[in-house]
Design a protein around this motif. Sequence first.
Motif, short mmCIF file in Angstrom:
data_model
loop_
_atom_site.label_atom_id
_atom_site.label_comp_id
_atom_site.label_asym_id
_atom_site.label_seq_id
_atom_site.Cartn_x
_atom_site.Cartn_y
_atom_site.Cartn_z
N ARG A 170 -84.22 -16.28 -1.19
CA ARG A 170 -83.27 -17.24 -1.81
C ARG A 170 -83.96 -18.38 -1.24
NH1 ARG A 170 -78.07 -14.55 0.29
NH2 ARG A 170 -79.34 -14.32 2.11
N LEU A 171 -84.49 -18.52 -0.20
CA LEU A 171 -85.06 -19.83 0.58
C LEU A 171 -86.38 -20.28 0.19
CD1 LEU A 171 -83.64 -19.32 4.04
CD2 LEU A 171 -82.63 -20.78 2.34
N VAL A 172 -87.06 -19.62 -0.74
CA VAL A 172 -88.66 -20.03 -1.15
C VAL A 172 -88.61 -21.11 -1.69
CG1 VAL A 172 -90.47 -19.37 -2.47
CG2 VAL A 172 -89.34 -17.40 -1.16
N SER A 173 -87.69 -21.58 -2.58
CA SER A 173 -87.94 -22.90 -3.35
C SER A 173 -87.70 -23.92 -2.27
CB SER A 173 -87.19 -22.84 -4.41
OG SER A 173 -85.70 -22.83 -4.01
N LYS A 174 -86.93 -23.70 -1.42
CA LYS A 174 -86.46 -24.77 -0.29
C LYS A 174 -87.70 -25.04 0.56
CE LYS A 174 -82.21 -25.52 1.27
NZ LYS A 174 -81.03 -25.30 2.09
N VAL A 175 -88.30 -23.88 1.04
CA VAL A 175 -89.41 -23.84 2.16
C VAL A 175 -90.54 -24.54 1.22
CG1 VAL A 175 -91.01 -22.41 3.58
CG2 VAL A 175 -88.47 -22.15 3.44
N ALA A 176 -90.93 -23.93 0.12
CA ALA A 176 -91.84 -24.49 -0.58
C ALA A 176 -92.05 -26.10 -1.00
CB ALA A 176 -92.16 -23.74 -2.11
N LYS A 177 -90.64 -26.68 -1.11
CA LYS A 177 -90.66 -28.06 -1.32
C LYS A 177 -91.20 -28.84 0.01
CE LYS A 177 -86.93 -31.50 -1.29
NZ LYS A 177 -85.44 -31.45 -1.42
N TYR A 178 -91.11 -28.28 1.11
CA TYR A 178 -91.58 -29.10 2.06
C TYR A 178 -93.16 -28.60 2.80
CZ TYR A 178 -86.73 -30.65 2.87
OH TYR A 178 -85.46 -31.19 2.89
N SER A 179 -93.35 -27.14 2.46
CA SER A 179 -94.69 -26.85 3.26
C SER A 179 -95.73 -26.86 2.39
CB SER A 179 -94.29 -25.16 3.59
OG SER A 179 -94.16 -24.53 2.42
N ASP A 180 -97.07 -26.86 3.11
CA ASP A 180 -98.20 -26.71 2.45
C ASP A 180 -98.90 -25.44 2.26
OD1 ASP A 180 -98.87 -29.77 2.09
OD2 ASP A 180 -98.05 -29.67 3.93
N ILE A 181 -98.26 -24.52 3.47
CA ILE A 181 -98.64 -23.07 3.55
C ILE A 181 -97.44 -22.38 3.72
CG2 ILE A 181 -100.02 -21.43 4.60
CD1 ILE A 181 -102.01 -23.30 5.54
N ILE A 182 -97.04 -21.55 2.82
CA ILE A 182 -95.82 -20.53 3.39
C ILE A 182 -96.33 -19.25 4.01
CG2 ILE A 182 -94.04 -19.37 2.17
CD1 ILE A 182 -94.32 -21.01 -0.28
N GLN A 183 -95.68 -19.27 4.92
CA GLN A 183 -96.01 -18.06 6.04
C GLN A 183 -94.99 -16.88 5.94
OE1 GLN A 183 -96.59 -18.69 10.25
NE2 GLN A 183 -95.48 -16.91 10.77
#
Length: 338
Positions: A170-183
């Motif tokens: 549920r948080l993927v879109s939020k984290v993707a908004k800020y990050s350049d690499i998703i861990q």
Amino acid sequence: MIIVMKKNSPKEDIDSLLNRIEEKKLKPVPLYGTERTVIAVIGDERILDIDTIRAFKSVDTVMPVLKPYKLASRDTKYENSIIKVSNDIEIGNKKIQVIAGPCSVEDLDIQMQTSKKCMASGALIQRGGAYKPRTSPYSFQGMAEEGLKIMETVKNETGMPICTEVMDPRLVSKVAKYSDIIQIGTRNMQNFSLLKEVGKTDKPVLLKRGLCSTIDELLMAAEYIMSEGNLDVILCERGIRTYETTTRNTLDISAIPVLKKLTHLPVVIDPSHAAGDRDLVPALSKAAIAAGADGLLIEVHIDPEIATSDAKQTLSTDNFDSLMEELKPIAEAIGREI
């Protein structure tokens, strides 16, 4: 099944074959190259008649794939994948990239100071946990979106791309908004719903090997991401759980050459979580570079003694600077740079 098209095959021939595969309720994933297109077929390839596929116009070669992972396999793509993080930062090419920073984002001043010093030492990507999966529910769980905003502020001032973890689909879109690499952390390597969700993003994914996972299981986890359309996966060996208790985990150095043989995806090593002890991080980092790793993920803090998590395994910025200098001749010896 891997289908290699002839050089400069017309788009209508490729589309016709893709439609035929889809009619069989299989999933074709085309990999478009400069001259050739390779099609990986996901599903039970026995449904397809190989001779029929070979007879298709513009088909050059058809190869049944016995490995359960297809898109991640070097059979599908022989040349090494190079993952573009930003306009001038790539993982998988001659330059060995170092991702460095605190285990957890704590406040702006610490993140900014640490990142600037790491950058001065040669690390080009900042790390920090905004959402932290902790063994105890009472441990510090991270600053959530506030932590992401802190990293974004550091990025705006330093230019350092962001590598940070996501734990919840549920948080993927939020984290993707800020990050350049998703861990994807070790505890979530087989969280298949999460893998599918990050597979729908257009951000590179750093996938950590699970605590007790085999290399095949790691590659199958990568396949989950890639089968959703995101082919920019970076594999991370961070130590596995064995009967040895002297270190936090046992770093599987052999995973580097094994993965290099099996897959085209870049391989990064996390010596901090493998060791659990900052005194061991330099030796493991050197071994990883010598074995052919494409990058390092290292926990660094301006003042490790006050770090809110993983203080024991976190390098000071001064020790990190010394390590980066020590790594240079090792990288040069194997024809790379750091």
